[in-house]
Scaffold this motif. Sequence first.
Motif, short mmCIF file in Angstrom:
data_model
loop_
_atom_site.label_atom_id
_atom_site.label_comp_id
_atom_site.label_asym_id
_atom_site.label_seq_id
_atom_site.Cartn_x
_atom_site.Cartn_y
_atom_site.Cartn_z
N ALA A 172 0.81 -1.22 0.00
CA ALA A 172 0.00 0.00 0.00
C ALA A 172 0.84 1.27 0.00
CB ALA A 172 -0.98 0.01 1.17
N VAL A 173 2.04 1.19 -0.60
CA VAL A 173 2.89 2.37 -0.79
C VAL A 173 3.00 2.64 -2.28
CG1 VAL A 173 5.20 3.34 -0.54
CG2 VAL A 173 4.19 2.02 1.34
N PHE A 174 2.76 3.89 -2.67
CA PHE A 174 2.75 4.27 -4.08
C PHE A 174 3.67 5.47 -4.29
CE2 PHE A 174 -1.19 2.39 -2.75
CZ PHE A 174 -1.45 1.43 -3.72
N HIS A 175 4.22 5.58 -5.50
CA HIS A 175 5.14 6.67 -5.81
C HIS A 175 4.60 7.54 -6.94
CE1 HIS A 175 7.91 4.11 -3.52
NE2 HIS A 175 8.57 5.23 -3.28
N ALA A 176 4.73 8.85 -6.74
CA ALA A 176 4.30 9.83 -7.73
C ALA A 176 5.52 10.62 -8.20
CB ALA A 176 3.27 10.77 -7.12
N PRO A 177 5.46 11.21 -9.39
CA PRO A 177 6.56 12.06 -9.86
C PRO A 177 6.72 13.28 -8.96
CG PRO A 177 5.12 11.46 -11.67
CD PRO A 177 4.41 11.05 -10.42
N TYR A 178 7.95 13.70 -8.78
CA TYR A 178 8.28 14.90 -8.01
C TYR A 178 8.58 16.02 -9.00
CZ TYR A 178 10.68 17.58 -4.25
OH TYR A 178 11.07 18.52 -3.33
N PRO A 179 8.09 17.22 -8.79
CA PRO A 179 8.33 18.30 -9.76
C PRO A 179 9.82 18.58 -9.91
CG PRO A 179 7.45 19.17 -7.70
CD PRO A 179 7.34 17.69 -7.60
N ILE A 185 9.55 18.05 -15.48
CA ILE A 185 8.36 17.67 -14.70
C ILE A 185 7.82 18.92 -14.02
CG2 ILE A 185 7.42 16.19 -12.90
CD1 ILE A 185 9.77 14.30 -13.38
N SER A 186 6.67 19.39 -14.45
CA SER A 186 6.10 20.62 -13.93
C SER A 186 5.32 20.36 -12.64
CB SER A 186 5.15 21.24 -14.97
OG SER A 186 4.00 20.42 -15.13
N THR A 187 5.06 21.43 -11.93
CA THR A 187 4.23 21.33 -10.72
C THR A 187 2.84 20.82 -11.06
OG1 THR A 187 5.41 23.06 -9.49
CG2 THR A 187 3.09 22.71 -8.93
N GLU A 188 2.26 21.38 -12.11
CA GLU A 188 0.92 20.95 -12.52
C GLU A 188 0.91 19.48 -12.91
OE1 GLU A 188 -2.59 22.21 -15.73
OE2 GLU A 188 -0.55 22.99 -15.95
N GLY A 189 1.93 19.05 -13.65
CA GLY A 189 2.00 17.65 -14.06
C GLY A 189 2.14 16.73 -12.87
N ALA A 190 2.97 17.11 -11.89
CA ALA A 190 3.16 16.26 -10.71
C ALA A 190 1.88 16.15 -9.90
CB ALA A 190 4.30 16.82 -9.85
N LYS A 226 6.77 26.27 -4.30
CA LYS A 226 5.75 26.65 -3.32
C LYS A 226 4.38 26.16 -3.75
CE LYS A 226 4.13 30.85 -0.91
NZ LYS A 226 2.69 30.84 -1.20
N ALA A 227 4.06 26.30 -5.05
CA ALA A 227 2.74 25.89 -5.54
C ALA A 227 2.52 24.39 -5.40
CB ALA A 227 2.59 26.30 -7.01
N PHE A 228 3.59 23.62 -5.48
CA PHE A 228 3.45 22.17 -5.33
C PHE A 228 3.11 21.81 -3.89
CE2 PHE A 228 5.39 17.95 -4.48
CZ PHE A 228 4.59 17.19 -5.31
N LEU A 229 3.83 22.39 -2.92
CA LEU A 229 3.55 22.08 -1.52
C LEU A 229 2.17 22.60 -1.12
CD1 LEU A 229 7.05 22.73 0.08
CD2 LEU A 229 6.03 20.55 -0.62
N GLU A 230 1.78 23.74 -1.67
CA GLU A 230 0.43 24.24 -1.42
C GLU A 230 -0.61 23.30 -2.02
OE1 GLU A 230 1.24 29.09 -1.31
OE2 GLU A 230 0.74 28.09 -3.21
N GLY A 231 -0.31 22.77 -3.21
CA GLY A 231 -1.21 21.82 -3.85
C GLY A 231 -1.34 20.53 -3.06
N VAL A 266 3.58 26.64 4.38
CA VAL A 266 2.71 25.47 4.42
C VAL A 266 2.98 24.71 5.71
CG1 VAL A 266 2.14 23.26 3.33
CG2 VAL A 266 2.57 25.29 1.92
N GLU A 267 1.93 24.32 6.41
CA GLU A 267 2.08 23.60 7.66
C GLU A 267 1.81 22.11 7.46
OE1 GLU A 267 0.57 23.83 12.32
OE2 GLU A 267 -0.58 24.84 10.76
N PRO A 268 2.80 21.27 7.69
CA PRO A 268 2.56 19.82 7.60
C PRO A 268 1.86 19.33 8.86
CG PRO A 268 4.83 20.22 8.22
CD PRO A 268 4.20 21.58 8.00
#
Length: 435
Positions: A172-179, A185-190, A226-231, A266-268
């Motif tokens: 149950a661990v999955f990997h996504a692209p990192y911007p 690799i764009s923020t939107e694409g990631a 910043k937009a990626f972490l906000e997303g 951004v607050e984790p």
Amino acid sequence: MDHGRNEFATNESLKSRRDEACPVGLPSKSGIYAARAKGAELWDVEGKRYIDFIGGIGVLNVGHAHPKVVEAIKKQAENFIHTAFGIAQYESYVEVCEKLNRIAPGPTKKKTALFNSGAEAVENSVKFARQITGRPGVIAFEGAFHGRTLLATTLTGKAKPYKVGFGPYVPAVFHAPYPDSYHGISTEGALNCLDHIFKTAINANEVAAIIVEPVQGEGGFNPAPKAFLEGLRKKCDDNGILLIADEIQSGMGRTGKYFAFESVGVEPDFLCVAKSIAAGLPLSALVGKAELMDKVVPGSMGSTYGGNPVACAAALAVFDIFETEGLLERAVEIGERTAKRWNALKAKHKNVIGDVRQVGGMVAVEFVKDGDAKQPNGDLAGAILTEARQRGLIMTTAGAYAQCLRSLVPLVISNDLLDEGLDIFEEATEAAIKG
């Protein structure tokens, strides 16, 4: 029997003993055997001096053997070395937690538990996220490094050498692209790829947590926009997912803030801390929103050695050094000075130096073939590493193909010593390019 240092030892003789006594799986980044170290300098058993751009792989932000750390360790060791915090508790553990709660990103009240290593902090963050949410799934990112235990290895997004032959991995661990703008690799694409995972691999309401490095370490010092972490924060909030920040390498002042998440506002939900927190002694922390940390079932959180009193004493000295010596500001100065030199080198050698990345004091240079980002040049990076070591500078690589060299120099380094190291790096680069 005398267990002191052998004054007749050489790097080669110790290598022979190491090869006989230790498994081949243990890495040897430099091939040198240390005799002593101070600040940002290290001397091997043969008396040769090196400028240290590795810093124990990001562990020594306050440098080797800082006097305040040494004194704190001595004082605590004279009182008591270990009790197990769950048996006989002590003030220094609580004080370290209080300090971390105060400096962790975001306004929400925090609570902290201490452990031994970065991998332990990561393991516990996922365990607790699963327990709190009642969900199994975890999403990590390609290029990530989260440690070498089985769960941390599963979360890590680089196969060789970290994952070869160690499967099956934690489910149950999955990997996504990192911007990564340099590699297309764009923020939107990631962020869109996360939605794709929710549609094709695991439903969002079955995901407990997303774990992310705000600046990838082993992955090549790639900063998350910043937009990626906000997303990520929005996707987590929209779907009841917890956001885990792995700041094991980027934290404790390396980026010019105590934690890189501060810079983007951004607050984790959870924050994993280790490496430079205790100046070389084993200590890690999991900082979390108080309401979440208090949902963890009593008795399911703990560690025999976690928050060892000697390590806690060292950590308190580290906090004092940061405050009195202005190391957050110094991190930025060091990073800018390093990036300026490496960008000048890049302008001269555009065909082989593809990119220079800097976030505060985290700086990396990426080597390529024919100026092409799709042709990583790990061989050249390795050759520069060797040339630099021969000239008295130790460094280490990063990136999927070990094509990057990175600076994790102690933040206490002087400008003169930093410039000397950068001069050596330039000489080593020129020599390696010429072959």
